[in-house]
Motif scaffolding. Structure first.
Motif, PDB file in Angstrom:
ATOM      1  N   ASN A   8      23.807  42.312   6.716  1.00 52.59           N
ATOM      2  CA  ASN A   8      22.476  41.935   7.204  1.00 52.59           C
ATOM      3  C   ASN A   8      21.419  42.132   6.128  1.00 52.59           C
ATOM      4  OD1 ASN A   8      22.864  40.944   9.824  1.00 52.59           O
ATOM      5  ND2 ASN A   8      22.994  42.995  10.669  1.00 52.59           N
ATOM      6  N   ALA A   9      21.498  43.242   5.418  1.00 53.43           N
ATOM      7  CA  ALA A   9      20.533  43.494   4.342  1.00 53.43           C
ATOM      8  C   ALA A   9      20.632  42.401   3.277  1.00 53.43           C
ATOM      9  CB  ALA A   9      20.773  44.869   3.737  1.00 53.43           C
ATOM     10  N   ARG A  12      19.158  39.103   4.685  1.00 52.71           N
ATOM     11  CA  ARG A  12      17.691  39.101   4.701  1.00 52.71           C
ATOM     12  C   ARG A  12      17.133  38.768   3.319  1.00 52.71           C
ATOM     13  NH1 ARG A  12      18.550  43.102   8.562  1.00 52.71           N
ATOM     14  NH2 ARG A  12      18.551  44.792   7.051  1.00 52.71           N
ATOM     15  N   ASP A  13      17.758  39.299   2.261  1.00 47.14           N
ATOM     16  CA  ASP A  13      17.319  38.984   0.902  1.00 47.14           C
ATOM     17  C   ASP A  13      17.621  37.534   0.545  1.00 47.14           C
ATOM     18  OD1 ASP A  13      16.424  41.580   0.541  1.00 47.14           O
ATOM     19  OD2 ASP A  13      18.241  42.242  -0.500  1.00 47.14           O
ATOM     20  N   ALA A  16      15.463  34.873   2.725  1.00 43.54           N
ATOM     21  CA  ALA A  16      14.048  35.209   2.914  1.00 43.54           C
ATOM     22  C   ALA A  16      13.152  33.979   2.946  1.00 43.54           C
ATOM     23  CB  ALA A  16      13.589  36.182   1.828  1.00 43.54           C
ATOM     24  N   THR A  21      17.069  32.204  11.720  1.00 41.10           N
ATOM     25  CA  THR A  21      17.031  33.441  12.487  1.00 41.10           C
ATOM     26  C   THR A  21      18.262  34.260  12.151  1.00 41.10           C
ATOM     27  OG1 THR A  21      15.881  32.347  14.307  1.00 41.10           O
ATOM     28  CG2 THR A  21      16.971  34.436  14.807  1.00 41.10           C
ATOM     29  N   ILE A  22      18.051  35.483  11.685  1.00 39.08           N
ATOM     30  CA  ILE A  22      19.176  36.382  11.439  1.00 39.08           C
ATOM     31  C   ILE A  22      19.327  37.242  12.685  1.00 39.08           C
ATOM     32  CG2 ILE A  22      20.067  38.264  10.021  1.00 39.08           C
ATOM     33  CD1 ILE A  22      18.427  37.037   7.684  1.00 39.08           C
ATOM     34  N   ASP A  24      20.647  40.226  14.411  1.00 39.24           N
ATOM     35  CA  ASP A  24      21.130  41.553  14.001  1.00 39.24           C
ATOM     36  C   ASP A  24      21.777  42.249  15.187  1.00 39.24           C
ATOM     37  OD1 ASP A  24      21.614  44.078  13.030  1.00 39.24           O
ATOM     38  OD2 ASP A  24      19.645  44.297  12.102  1.00 39.24           O
TER      39      ASP A  24
END
Length: 126
Positions: A8-9, A12-13, A16, A21-22, A24
């Motif tokens: 997930n991290a 997101r990068d 960006a 839509t991520i 989580d």
């Protein structure tokens, strides 16, 4: 950090600047059950890989692709390898969702309130 949190991290990068839509599932475990907005792209990471989906009218699934991680999450080079795997598919699905939106709206009568009607129907399907 768990595998899913690491992915997930990275997502997101990577995403960006994308309209996506991520989902989580580490913070909202049942988030994948939420009715997604019409004509959007969602990305969901898990311990096993990444699911990329786009939705058609009323939040119906247009397509889903389940992708295995290219290398182990957290390994050197994971972020760039994941970007190479996910980004082209996200952009392809964005094009599909927008094409579906244009095709659907072209069939509606002039003056219809598209987004509001879709939102009401989506809420009604919950």
């Amino acid at each position: 950090m768990t595998i899913t949190q690491t992915a997930n991290a990275a997502l997101r990068d990577i995403l960006a600047g994308e309209k996506v839509t991520i989902v989580d599932i580490t913070t909202t475990p049942m988030a994948f059950l939420d009715s997604p907005a019409a004509y959007t792209v969602q990305v969901t990471a898990s311990d096993f890989g990444v699911a990329v989906a786009w939705t058609a009218r009323f939040g119906e699934i247009g397509a889903v692709s389940n992708l295995a991680y290219p290398i182990a999450p957290g390994a050197p080079g994971f972020g760039p390898a994941l970007a190479d795997l996910v980004t082209p598919l996200v952009r392809e699905y964005q094009q599909h969702s927008q094409a579906a939106k244009l095709a659907d709206y072209a069939q509606d009568a002039p003056g219809d309130v598209y987004e509001a009607r879709d939102a009401i129907r989506r809420i009604g399907s919950c």
